[in-house]
Design an enzyme around this catalytic site. Structure first.
Site, short mmCIF file in Angstrom:
data_model
loop_
_atom_site.label_atom_id
_atom_site.label_comp_id
_atom_site.label_asym_id
_atom_site.label_seq_id
_atom_site.Cartn_x
_atom_site.Cartn_y
_atom_site.Cartn_z
N LYS A 53 0.84 -1.20 0.00
CA LYS A 53 0.00 0.00 0.00
C LYS A 53 0.87 1.25 0.00
CE LYS A 53 -3.79 -2.49 2.11
NZ LYS A 53 -4.54 -2.90 3.30
N GLN A 97 -4.70 -1.66 9.43
CA GLN A 97 -4.56 -2.98 8.81
C GLN A 97 -5.18 -4.05 9.71
OE1 GLN A 97 -3.24 -3.56 5.67
NE2 GLN A 97 -3.96 -5.64 5.98
N ASP A 120 -11.05 2.95 3.91
CA ASP A 120 -11.34 1.52 3.77
C ASP A 120 -12.86 1.29 3.72
OD1 ASP A 120 -9.40 -0.37 3.34
OD2 ASP A 120 -8.81 -0.54 5.45
#
Ligand code: NAD
Length: 288
Positions: A53, A97, A120
């Protein structure tokens, strides 16, 4: 029939060109899109995802900040960091994460992220907006799948779509997007009886169970489109999806490979959401 490959890596690269143009336009307005990625613990797969990422941000001229905590980080320390990032004007997107260490309450951490920085799309407010059909941020993996289907001009209204997996990050948001697109959606999971009876009806089969090659060719309807979200590591270290790719390729019409399918698109859509967040903020500032 040998299926055409749906190349997510190539599509993600094409998208990167459009991202660079958007970032340049933002820079001209003195805004550099910024993403903060928080990792707690030393899970090797998570470390790879975070590295990918951050590298993708670099390639698209997006600023990124990696924040690493030890596995025994107290929940309060994570929440304090998120509060700090929520208030940081240089950060437009915050990503935690997953999975988090077991002692951390995932929902509380996700709820702490400012919804307008939740790139997200896992915050309850954003998932609620998605459920209502007015999404603010679409979770990156389902968003990437939709982009792939759109790019290949796959007609969705009326299609029978079977999703395997009901997680909050893949299966559920995927189902919502496809329902809104007019498809007839079946969500299968670990308690589903006779999985093959469902998969054999699917015009589009989306596998997101995390079980190496457990979808065999005889579970696929001839001519179906297969989207393989699964990422599994084999004992020899190689990656494979949930679908027996080589065999299913002879039955399907279009299929995503693993690696090189949904994975690169997930990262591309993370960048899309981060740039979008920065654009919204710049628009709001200009309107003041
Ligand atoms: P998860 O473990 O949260 O969910 C798995 C789902 O599969 C569950 O709903 C479970 O009920 C279902 N399932 C498990 N075994 C099954 C079986 N035998 N039959 C039917 N259903 C079954 O996983 P997740 O986070 O949704 O991820 C799923 C897979 O997708 C994993 O391999 C993960 O690594 C991968 N993934 C890939 C990307 C990407 O960018 N390519 C992104 C997210 C997740």
């Amino acid at each position: 029939m040998t299926a055409q490959i749906l190349d997510g890596k190539a599509l993600a690269e094409q998208l990167r060109t459009t991202f660079k143009t958007r970032v340049a336009a933002l820079m001209a307005r003195n805004t550099c899109p910024g993403l903060a990625v928080i990792l707690a613990g030393e899970d090797p797969a998570s470390q790879v995802y975070v590295r990918n990422k951050v590298n993708a941000c670099e390639a698209a001229d997006v600023f990124s900040q990696k924040i690493i905590f030890p596995a025994d980080v107290p929940q309060n320390a994570l929440l304090a960091k998120i509060a700090e990032l929520n208030a940081d004007a240089a950060i437009h997107g915050i990503l935690v994460q997953l999975p988090l260490p077991r002692h951390i309450h995932e929902a509380s951490v996700l709820a702490a992220i400012a919804p307008e920085k939740d790139v997200d799309g896992f915050h309850a407010e954003n998932l609620g907006a998605l459920a209502q059909g007015v999404p603010r941020f679409i979770p990156c993996t389902p968003y990437g799948v939709m982009k792939m289907l759109e790019t290949h001009r796959v007609d969705l209204p009326g299609k029978e779509i079977v999703i395997i997996g009901r997680s909050n990050i893949v299966g559920k948001p995927m189902a919502l997007l496809l329902i809104h697109a007019g498809a007839t959606v079946t969500v299968c999971h670990s308690r589903t009886r006779d999985l093959a009876a469902h998969t054999r009806r699917a015009d589009i089969l989306i596998a997101a169970a995390g079980k190496p090659r457990f979808i065999s060719a005889d579970m696929v309807k001839p001519g179906a489109i297969i989207i393989d979200v699964g990422v599994n590591r084999l004992p020899d270290g190689k990656l494979c999806g949930d679908v027996d790719f080589e065999a299913a390729r002879e039955t399907a019409s279009l299929i995503t490979p693993v690696p090189g399918g949904v994975g690169p698109m997930t990262i591309a859509m993370l960048l899309a959401n981060t740039i979008e967040a920065a654009e919204r903020k710049a628009e709001a500032a200009a309107a003041k």
